[in-house]
Design an enzyme around this catalytic site. Structure first.
Site, PDB file in Angstrom:
ATOM      1  N   GLY A  10       1.046  -1.131   0.344  1.00  0.00           N
ATOM      2  CA  GLY A  10       0.407  -0.049  -0.059  1.00  0.00           C
ATOM      3  C   GLY A  10       1.415   1.177  -0.031  1.00  0.00           C
ATOM      4  CG  ASP A  36      -5.939 -12.378   4.093  1.00  0.00           C
ATOM      5  OD1 ASP A  36      -6.924 -11.508   5.242  1.00  0.00           O
ATOM      6  OD2 ASP A  36      -7.144 -12.766   3.358  1.00  0.00           O
ATOM      7  CB  THR A  62      -7.277   2.592   2.708  1.00  0.00           C
ATOM      8  OG1 THR A  62      -7.731   2.188   1.411  1.00  0.00           O
ATOM      9  CG2 THR A  62      -6.822   2.241   3.952  1.00  0.00           C
ATOM     10  CB  THR A 102      -7.584   7.130  10.064  1.00  0.00           C
ATOM     11  OG1 THR A 102      -8.273   8.005   9.019  1.00  0.00           O
ATOM     12  CG2 THR A 102      -9.193   6.586  10.658  1.00  0.00           C
ATOM     13  CG  ASP A 103      -8.196  12.808   9.749  1.00  0.00           C
ATOM     14  OD1 ASP A 103      -8.200  11.226   9.388  1.00  0.00           O
ATOM     15  OD2 ASP A 103      -8.714  13.367   8.941  1.00  0.00           O
ATOM     16  CE1 TYR A 126     -10.778   3.304   6.523  1.00  0.00           C
ATOM     17  CE2 TYR A 126     -10.720   5.565   7.134  1.00  0.00           C
ATOM     18  CZ  TYR A 126      -9.954   4.919   7.126  1.00  0.00           C
ATOM     19  OH  TYR A 126      -8.288   4.628   7.560  1.00  0.00           O
ATOM     20  CE  LYS A 130      -8.087   2.806  10.187  1.00  0.00           C
ATOM     21  NZ  LYS A 130      -6.345   1.574  10.000  1.00  0.00           N
ATOM     22  CD1 TRP A 151      -7.243  14.662   5.918  1.00  0.00           C
ATOM     23  CD2 TRP A 151      -7.240  16.444   4.810  1.00  0.00           C
ATOM     24  NE1 TRP A 151      -8.625  14.709   6.038  1.00  0.00           N
ATOM     25  CE2 TRP A 151      -8.255  16.845   5.292  1.00  0.00           C
ATOM     26  CE3 TRP A 151      -6.324  17.456   4.357  1.00  0.00           C
ATOM     27  CZ2 TRP A 151      -8.556  17.633   5.536  1.00  0.00           C
ATOM     28  CZ3 TRP A 151      -7.174  18.800   3.964  1.00  0.00           C
ATOM     29  CH2 TRP A 151      -8.447  18.671   4.705  1.00  0.00           C
TER      30      TRP A 151
END
Ligand code: NAP
Length: 281
Positions: A10, A36, A62, A102-103, A126, A130, A151
């Site tokens: 990724g 995986d 994502t 993540t934010d 999402y 998370k 971001w």
């Protein structure tokens, strides 16, 4: 030390593997085809065979809009259960885990930057998956750092900068939202911070993002300015563009932790990204 990287195919995982090599570490970089993270037996046997001292978990589902629809179950399987699977296996093997979050765990209603102790309240599937992943990592009980960033853009994946440059190749104006504000973060700057956290005695949640903040509209203007591209950036609001998943309006990250990693300004991250992509003004 030996560091295992999940999701190494990724955008972030590729730069983390690169940064770990550059830092003199031995790296076991595994893309989805090689590991995986939803397969508990595979995770355990890979950890047993590779015997790393630390793992940096970059694998995730994502597709934020996809997770709001058909991808809901896959998002939960990878982001929540997969994170728990990796964390339990790491804890059992005595492997320190750096977990990326993540934010989007925040609702974006707060008027001031979010610090680690602010209460998460995700608005999207999402974001919820998370956050569930963060909880699973903490519950596993091993040594861990949970790193929330935001971001992301980097040379190894699709991202907003690449999209803007592609659009500008075909048209002379784009329309971008002004009412979502956050911290653009260059993966080339975040990756070494994650590698450093792999060996730091720093437990729990850390906010690590590009310094400064802007709207997507400001970001687009700066992209075209730095790239020397002549493309107008028209303003619009989130309400004017229908997207399946809601996004936080204000998800600026800050850290209340003494000694937290500090990244360069997002504008410097953009400049480094353009150099990495060989884009010159
Ligand atoms: N992108 C952002 O703006 C952003 C912002 C904040 C935080 N983050 C977080 O940063 C981390 C890295 O994101 P990224 O931007 O680098 O995303 P990415 O480019 O989509 O990378 C994620 C990688 O995980 C892989 N993956 C998916 N399911 C997997 C599974 N079951 N087992 C193993 N690997 C699997 C994907 O493989 P396939 O492509 O083959 O599915 C992909 O290579 C994630 O935790 C993400 O939540 C991202």
């Amino acid at each position: 030390m030996r560091i295992l990287v999940t999701g190494a195919g990724g955008m972030l995982g590729a730069d983390v593997a690169r940064a770990a090599h550059a830092g003199g570490h031995e790296v076991v970089a595994l893309a989805r085809a090689e590991l995986d993270v939803t397969d508990a037996a595979a995770v355990e046997s890979v950890l047993a065979a590779a015997r790393p001292q630390a793992a940096i978990h970059c694998a995730a589902f994502t597709d934020v809009d996809g997770a709001q629809g058909d991808g809901r179950e896959r998002a939960a399987a990878v982001n929540a259960h997969g994170a728990g699977t990796v964390a339990r296996a790491a804890a059992a093997a005595g492997v320190r885990l750096v977990h990326v979050s993540t934010d989007y765990v925040f609702d974006g209603e707060q008027p001031t930057p979010y610090v680690e102790s602010d209460a998460p309240s995700p608005r999207s599937v999402y974001g919820q998956t998370k956050l569930d992943g963060e909880h699973a990592v903490a519950a596993a009980g091993g040594s861990h750092a949970i790193v929330r960033s935001s971001w992301l853009f980097g040379p190894a994946g699709r991202n907003f900068v690449a999209t803007m440059l592609d659009l500008a190749a075909d048209r002379d104006e784009v329309t971008v939202v002004t009412d979502q504000v956050g911290c653009p973060t260059y993966t080339g700057h975040l990756a070494p911070a994650l590698v450093a956290l792999a060996s730091a005695p720093a437990e729990g949640v850390h906010h690590v993002a590009g310094a400064g903040a802007c709207s997507w509209h400001d970001f687009a203007i700066e992209i075209f300015r730095q790239a020397g591209v002549d493309c107008r950036v028209l303003p619009c609001t989130t309400a004017q563009i229908a997207r399946p998943a809601p996004r936080p309006a204000f998800s600026v990250l800050a850290s209340e932790r003494p000694g937290a990693p500090v990244l360069p300004r997002w504008q410097d991250g953009l400049a480094a990204y353009l150099v990495a992509r060989n884009v010159h003004a």
